[in-house]
Design a protein around this motif. Structure first.
Motif, PDB file in Angstrom:
ATOM      1  N   LYS A 157       0.832  -1.202   0.000  1.00 50.64           N
ATOM      2  CA  LYS A 157       0.000   0.000   0.000  1.00 50.64           C
ATOM      3  C   LYS A 157       0.864   1.248   0.000  1.00 50.64           C
ATOM      4  N   SER A 175       2.685   1.620  -3.499  1.00 52.46           N
ATOM      5  CA  SER A 175       1.936   1.237  -4.683  1.00 52.46           C
ATOM      6  C   SER A 175       2.025   2.259  -5.801  1.00 52.46           C
ATOM      7  N   PHE A 176       2.351   3.520  -5.491  1.00 54.89           N
ATOM      8  CA  PHE A 176       2.361   4.539  -6.527  1.00 54.89           C
ATOM      9  C   PHE A 176       3.384   4.214  -7.606  1.00 54.89           C
ATOM     10  N   GLU A 218       2.452   2.459 -11.009  1.00 61.37           N
ATOM     11  CA  GLU A 218       1.872   3.265 -12.082  1.00 61.37           C
ATOM     12  C   GLU A 218       2.923   4.096 -12.786  1.00 61.37           C
ATOM     13  N   SER A 271       4.936   6.284   8.503  1.00 62.24           N
ATOM     14  CA  SER A 271       4.086   6.083   7.321  1.00 62.24           C
ATOM     15  C   SER A 271       2.649   6.422   7.669  1.00 62.24           C
ATOM     16  N   LEU A 310       1.843  10.169   3.975  1.00 61.63           N
ATOM     17  CA  LEU A 310       1.688   9.528   2.674  1.00 61.63           C
ATOM     18  C   LEU A 310       0.804  10.338   1.746  1.00 61.63           C
ATOM     19  N   ALA A 311      -0.229  10.970   2.299  1.00 60.41           N
ATOM     20  CA  ALA A 311      -1.120  11.789   1.471  1.00 60.41           C
ATOM     21  C   ALA A 311      -0.373  12.973   0.875  1.00 60.41           C
ATOM     22  N   HIS A 318       2.736  13.105   0.208  1.00 61.66           N
ATOM     23  CA  HIS A 318       3.636  12.583  -0.821  1.00 61.66           C
ATOM     24  C   HIS A 318       2.891  12.267  -2.104  1.00 61.66           C
ATOM     25  N   GLU A 319       1.737  11.659  -1.976  1.00 60.65           N
ATOM     26  CA  GLU A 319       1.018  11.187  -3.158  1.00 60.65           C
ATOM     27  C   GLU A 319       0.224  12.290  -3.850  1.00 60.65           C
ATOM     28  N   GLU A 320      -0.277  13.265  -3.098  1.00 61.54           N
ATOM     29  CA  GLU A 320      -1.193  14.240  -3.670  1.00 61.54           C
ATOM     30  C   GLU A 320      -0.544  15.570  -4.019  1.00 61.54           C
ATOM     31  N   GLN A 374       7.600  13.972  -5.354  1.00 61.17           N
ATOM     32  CA  GLN A 374       7.789  13.002  -6.420  1.00 61.17           C
ATOM     33  C   GLN A 374       8.627  13.565  -7.560  1.00 61.17           C
ATOM     34  N   VAL A 407      10.191   5.846   1.044  1.00 61.88           N
ATOM     35  CA  VAL A 407       9.401   5.576  -0.156  1.00 61.88           C
ATOM     36  C   VAL A 407      10.187   5.877  -1.424  1.00 61.88           C
TER      37      VAL A 407
END
Length: 578
Positions: free
Chosen positions: A4, A7-8, A11, A277, A282-283, A285-287, A292, A323
């Protein structure tokens, strides 16, 4: 949980863009052109043709101890300056500040600061002043231009300009703002007008804090309380946290303890929070695009410098949740021309060893899922002064790379520790060192200087959060409170060694690394391409742009630099590659 967390990468792995790296020389030549000398926008780019702009690198002259002066390690704090005097250095506001000689002489009575603040902010103000807002004059009727909503930073800049105008008009009368909000706000919506007034109250309070008129400052902060909020629009949110910081600054100066929620706010270890984590971490980082973009571009540089290595050793000075290394693992797992015998990652830490161990377990699990040979080590020291080369398990046949993301800034307060780290890096002599840092000037010993710089920087960041996360998103609210709020409080309210957040810009780091024989190396076209496609992934090309400062990549949100990515080698390594 590991799948989880990471997982980014499924993609967006390196294998997805591998074929795009072999472009024609014509495309590469186009990258060297300057796109109008400003930022380039990704909506103008295609996978076959894109341009990178490059600002003229400013020459920085340092005496023998000049770099230490710039970092303000030991510099004594000069007298506090008024916010008026600092903001007056915004740049040229001919329509807002009449060039009246007597008034000009009166302003010179203030102590002139050695720092030139906000020249860039002033220049960018003129851009939206012409396109978005038409100032009233005696001859021209006011008209409204139907353009997109002003950004948070533009609102703050406009409030600063209004504050200058208001105070200039009152300069011949009693000191202070007799009626700060009497000006017309032509061309603004009702919400923007209220936001400008709110930000102007914040400027007024900071000016009073700077001149140690604390009771008057509290009155302006009370006005901020009525309009600011942790759940409102970005202007209301950023003013809320700066208002809190100013209250704490007043309490520290006066010995009182009256800040809202004082005594109830738990002590937060920001670095420890970032190592976990947790959903907010995590949000973010991902959003949000910043992490990234720099991670993919930086790790691409590591891949290119270890392309022939069968054993790769990564030394991470601040691994946090790790990550970023799933990106490297995926790239190495698909490498065929030189099969990998071992990927070793060593995490350096001074606290929270259990969190570093957990990070290692997650990375080991991810490596196992890719059938990648992997080992993880932790080097714990009570103090960075204790860091030594012999603490690392170094093998003669391995290729070493250093990775430093937002770590060096945290030890600027202790220059001997910073020097200790660099001596160890130099003795190990890695093939490359990747450095990511905040591109801002938050290290001045003068309170007002830090306040103004931080206000514009965080205004841009809060504006970015508004774009990518809903206002009632709990992860956003925690991020703003724990990370941004704590950062604002430390920059604005703390002094001396208690002020741990001391961002400096890339030119300062260049001078520092040069002392240790390090030279900046070009980020490859593939690395820059990684950055551009990540921006496209977030669909924010008009707001989030990339800029080149010399060989350094700068991420920019609506004109405000956010962070820098640079790659470094020692002279011996540079000469080997030539």
């Amino acid at each position: 949980m590991a799948n989880k967390v990471f997982s980014f990468g499924e993609e967006f792995g390196f294998d997805a863009v591998e074929d795009n790296f072999n472009w024609s020389e014509k495309v590469w030549e186009s990258m060297d052109k300057v796109n109008g000398g400003k930022y380039f926008h990704q909506e103008d780019l295609s996978d076959e043709d894109f341009n990178f702009s490059q600002h003229q690198q400013q020459q920085v002259s340092f005496s023998e101890n000049g770099f230490l002066d710039d970092l303000q390690f030991h510099a004594a704090s000069p007298p506090l300056h008024t916010c008026l005097e600092e903001i007056a250095k915004l740049g040229e506001f001919p329509t807002l500040i009449p060039e009246v000689e007597p008034r000009k002489r009166k302003r010179q009575r203030f102590s002139l600061a050695s720092l030139e603040l906000l020249k860039n902010y002033g220049n960018r103000f003129k851009q939206f002043n012409g396109d978005r807002v038409t100032e009233p004059s005696n001859d021209v009727a006011c008209t409204k231009v139907e353009d997109p909503k002003l950004s948070t930073e533009e609102i703050v800049r406009l409030a600063g300009a209004k504050f200058i105008q208001s105070t200039s008009q009152a300069a011949d009368g009693p000191s202070g703002l007799s009626h700060p909000f009497h000006l017309d706000f032509c061309g603004l919506s009702d919400e923007e007008r209220r936001d400008v007034e709110l930000a102007e109250s914040l400027f007024a309070s900071a000016e009073k804090v700077g001149s140690q008129q604390f009771e008057r400052a509290r009155k302006f902060l009370n006005q901020c309380d009525h309009l600011s909020s942790t759940t409102g629009n970005p202007v209301q949110r950023v003013v809320y946290y700066f208002s809190e910081a100013l209250r704490e600054k007043i309490d520290r100066e006066t010995g009182r303890n009256t800040s809202k929620d004082s005594g109830k706010r738990p002590s937060i270890n920001v670095e420890e929070e970032l190592m976990s984590s947790s959903p907010p971490t995590l949000a973010a980082h991902e959003e949000l695009p910043f992490s990234q973009v720099t991670q993919f571009a930086g790790i691409q540089a590591i891949i290119e410098n270890t392309v022939e290595a069968r054993k790769i050793h990564i030394i991470d000075l601040g691994i946090r949740n790790g990550v970023q290394w799933t990106i490297l693992m995926q790239a190495l797992a698909t490498r065929c021309e030189c099969p990998l015998e071992l990927l070793k990652i060593t995490a350096v830490g001074t606290t929270s060893k259990h969190l570093l161990v957990e990070t290692g377990k997650r990375l080991a699990s991810f490596a196992q899922s890719l059938n990648l040979p992997f080992s993880f080590n932790v080097v714990m020291v009570s103090d960075m002064l204790d860091l030594r080369e012999d603490l690392f398990e170094l093998d003669a046949d391995e290729t070493v790379a250093f990775y430093s993301a937002y770590i060096l800034r945290s030890i600027i307060t202790w220059p001997n520790q910073l020097e200790s780290i660099m001596k160890v890096v130099r003795s190990i002599n890695p093939c490359i060192m990747i450095v990511t840092e905040v591109e801002a000037s938050h290290n001045s010993p003068a309170f007002v200087s830090r306040f103004v710089e931080a206000l514009f920087f965080f205004s841009a960041f809060f504006d970015c959060l508004e774009t990518f996360m809903k206002r009632d998103d709990q992860n956003r609210m925690i991020t703003e409170s724990k990370f941004f709020g704590e950062g604002i409080r430390n920059i604005v309210a703390a002094e001396g060694e208690e002020r741990k957040i001391r961002h400096v810009k890339i030119d300062v780091w260049r001078a520092f690394f040069a002392r240790y024989g390090m030279v900046e190396t070009e980020l490859s076209r593939s690395s820059l391409y990684q950055a551009t496609i990540l921006v496209k992934k977030f669909h924010c090309e008009k707001s989030f742009t990339l800029d080149m400062n010399g060989k350094c990549l700068i991420t920019v949100w609506k004109g405000t630099p956010i962070c820098s990515l640079s790659a470094w080698k020692f002279l011996s390594q540079q000469q080997k590659g030539q």
